[in-house]
Design an enzyme around this catalytic site. Structure first.
Site, PDB file in Angstrom:
ATOM      1  CE  LYS A  86      23.733 -63.285  -8.778  1.00  0.00           C
ATOM      2  NZ  LYS A  86      23.138 -61.977  -8.493  1.00  0.00           N
ATOM      3  CE  LYS A 110      30.408 -59.219  -0.125  1.00  0.00           C
ATOM      4  NZ  LYS A 110      29.118 -58.503  -0.136  1.00  0.00           N
ATOM      5  CE  LYS A 122      26.772 -54.061  -4.706  1.00  0.00           C
ATOM      6  NZ  LYS A 122      26.488 -55.325  -4.004  1.00  0.00           N
ATOM      7  CB  THR A 206      22.446 -60.989   3.339  1.00  0.00           C
ATOM      8  OG1 THR A 206      22.453 -61.010   1.911  1.00  0.00           O
ATOM      9  CG2 THR A 206      23.661 -60.214   3.828  1.00  0.00           C
ATOM     10  CG  ASN A 237      16.243 -57.909   3.426  1.00  0.00           C
ATOM     11  OD1 ASN A 237      15.295 -58.538   3.849  1.00  0.00           O
ATOM     12  ND2 ASN A 237      17.235 -58.492   2.783  1.00  0.00           N
ATOM     13  CB  SER A 364      22.308 -64.384  -5.686  1.00  0.00           C
ATOM     14  OG  SER A 364      21.474 -63.340  -5.233  1.00  0.00           O
TER      15      SER A 364
END
Length: 430
Positions: A86, A110, A122, A206, A237, A364
């Site tokens: 992910k 994470k 990524k 986030t 953001n 997510s």
């Protein structure tokens, strides 16, 4: 292709690594130290020091002026011993393969810290979206999905937004993947708009996680959020939402910055007004007066510094000059190892990126779960679940740091890497 040389100058090179710092090498060294502390053998390190799988692609895109331009893209899948991988996809001119590899490792950490059933991944495309039309960005996004379609999917690797990508780009990628597979696949990608299966609370997740981490870490030092003066570097953001949420929690936001520099006001800034003025790429300083260079901005007086830009913004040259007592890393890799040691020696508490900014991947995960179930939660349910996981993880890491007498960063690496080492052992890989 549209041209905007002013905007291009604001982005290209604005966040390049300081002093030649290599984020992948730094990450590998930290992984080795964490595994050594935990007593794992060399083979475990060798499997975790590099992604198991990396794809480099060339993406031809027909530009608006009729030319075909070829863009380089990457997808790194760090480790799938725990589950599918992910991680986000960034559009940025400074994307490198080493950066993408390092980011995939951070995503694994994470997921390990938050007990998510994922490995890290990524993606990145070397491009400057500020000089591209929406049509060019759409064709690039779709071309990227076509190029990597064989190694991604709801049970393989799930992309998401990252630097200079958003719900619209995720929607184009989702549509392209569904066309290729000839079936609707909402679980293929997260960060989608609500109407396409996105999760409530995802856009600010986030930032909300960063704010919760700040609140919990400050509380352990006997400080209240409403008594804190905060600098936020980066106003995209994440940065703008961090500033907004902390402002609503009663904190005084004394400074914000973007790629053009920073503004500082000792009495506090009008955050809602600044958010109204920023463009879709988080730029607000072109509309403001008294803008200072980023290096000067970072060392202004404050209680908490929240770096929310790109890597290596806090380095050995400016770390001795920081006036904050806490650093909460909203960006990925904003602090170099040398700087981290300097801050630790100065008694400045650093809540590391793999902990502080993991709210995005956590929600997510919630989105992926909701897509798989076909049952969607309210925003309050999403935020409550996120808060419970953030609070537990923050205290787990800080308790681990105290128990082992290590920095919070090393403690986070130790906690985050252990599930992968154990999963590989159970699978018989090592």
């Amino acid at each position: 292709m549209s041209s905007n040389p002013v905007n291009k100058r604001l982005i290209v090179g604005a966040n390049k690594p300081a002093h030649g710092t290599n984020v992948l090498t730094n990450t590998q060294e930290a992984i080795r130290e964490a595994l050594d502390r935990l007593g794992y053998e060399e083979a475990v390190y060798e499997l975790l020091a590099e992604p198991l799988r990396v794809m480099t692609v060339q993406i031809p895109v027909r530009m608006d002026d009729g030319r075909t331009e070829v863009f380089t893209g990457y997808r790194a899948q760090h480790n799938d011993a725990v589950g599918p991988t992910k991680g986000g996809v960034r559009f940025h001119p400074d994307v490198t393969l080493d950066e993408v590899k390092a980011l995939s490792i951070w995503m694994s950490l994470k997921c390990g810290i938050f007990n998510l059933p994922y490995g890290g991944a990524k993606g990145g495309i070397v491009c400057d979206p500020r000089t591209m039309s929406l049509g060019e960005q759409e064709r690039l996004a779709r071309g990227y999905v076509r190029a990597i379609s064989q190694i991604v999917g709801p049970a393989k690797d799930i992309p998401a937004p990252d630097v200079y990508t958003n719900a619209q780009i995720m929607s184009w990628m989702y549509d392209e993947y569904s066309r290729i597979r000839e079936s609707d696949s909402p679980g293929f990608i997260t960060g989608k708009p609500l109407v396409l299966g996105g999760s409530r609370g995802r856009e600010a997740a986030t930032a909300l996680g960063v704010a919760i981490a700040l609140r919990e870490a400050a509380g352990r030092l006997g400080k209240q959020v409403q008594d804190l003066r905060i600098l936020v570097q980066g106003f995209g953001n994440v940065g703008s939402n961090v500033a907004r949420i902390l402002h609503e929690m009663g904190a005084t936001i004394v400074g914000i910055s973007d790629a053009g520099g920073g503004v500082y006001r000792e009495g506090g800034l009008d955050i809602p007004d600044l958010i109204d003025q920023k463009d879709s790429f988080g730029m607000v300083t072109p509309r403001l007066a008294n803008v200072m260079p980023t290096e000067e901005f970072l060392v202004q007086p404050c209680d908490v510094l929240v770096p929310a830009a790109l890597e290596n913004q806090i380095h050995a040259d400016n770390a001795p000059k920081l006036q904050a007592s806490m650093v909460i890393e909203a960006a990925n890799g904003p602090t170099t190892p040398d700087a981290d040691q300097i801050l630790h020696d100065r008694g400045i508490v650093v809540v590391p990126d793999v902990l502080a900014n993991a709210g995005g991947v956590t929600v997510s995960y919630f989105e992926w779960v909701q897509n798989n179930q076909g049952f969607y939660w309210t925003e309050d349910e999403v935020n409550q679940r996120l808060e419970a996981m953030m609070v537990q993880s923050v205290h787990n890491i800080l308790d681990t740091a105290e128990r082992y007498s290590v920095s919070p960063r090393l403690a986070a690496y130790m906690v985050g890497i252990r599930p992968f080492a154990e999963a590989m052992r159970w699978r018989g890989w090592v």
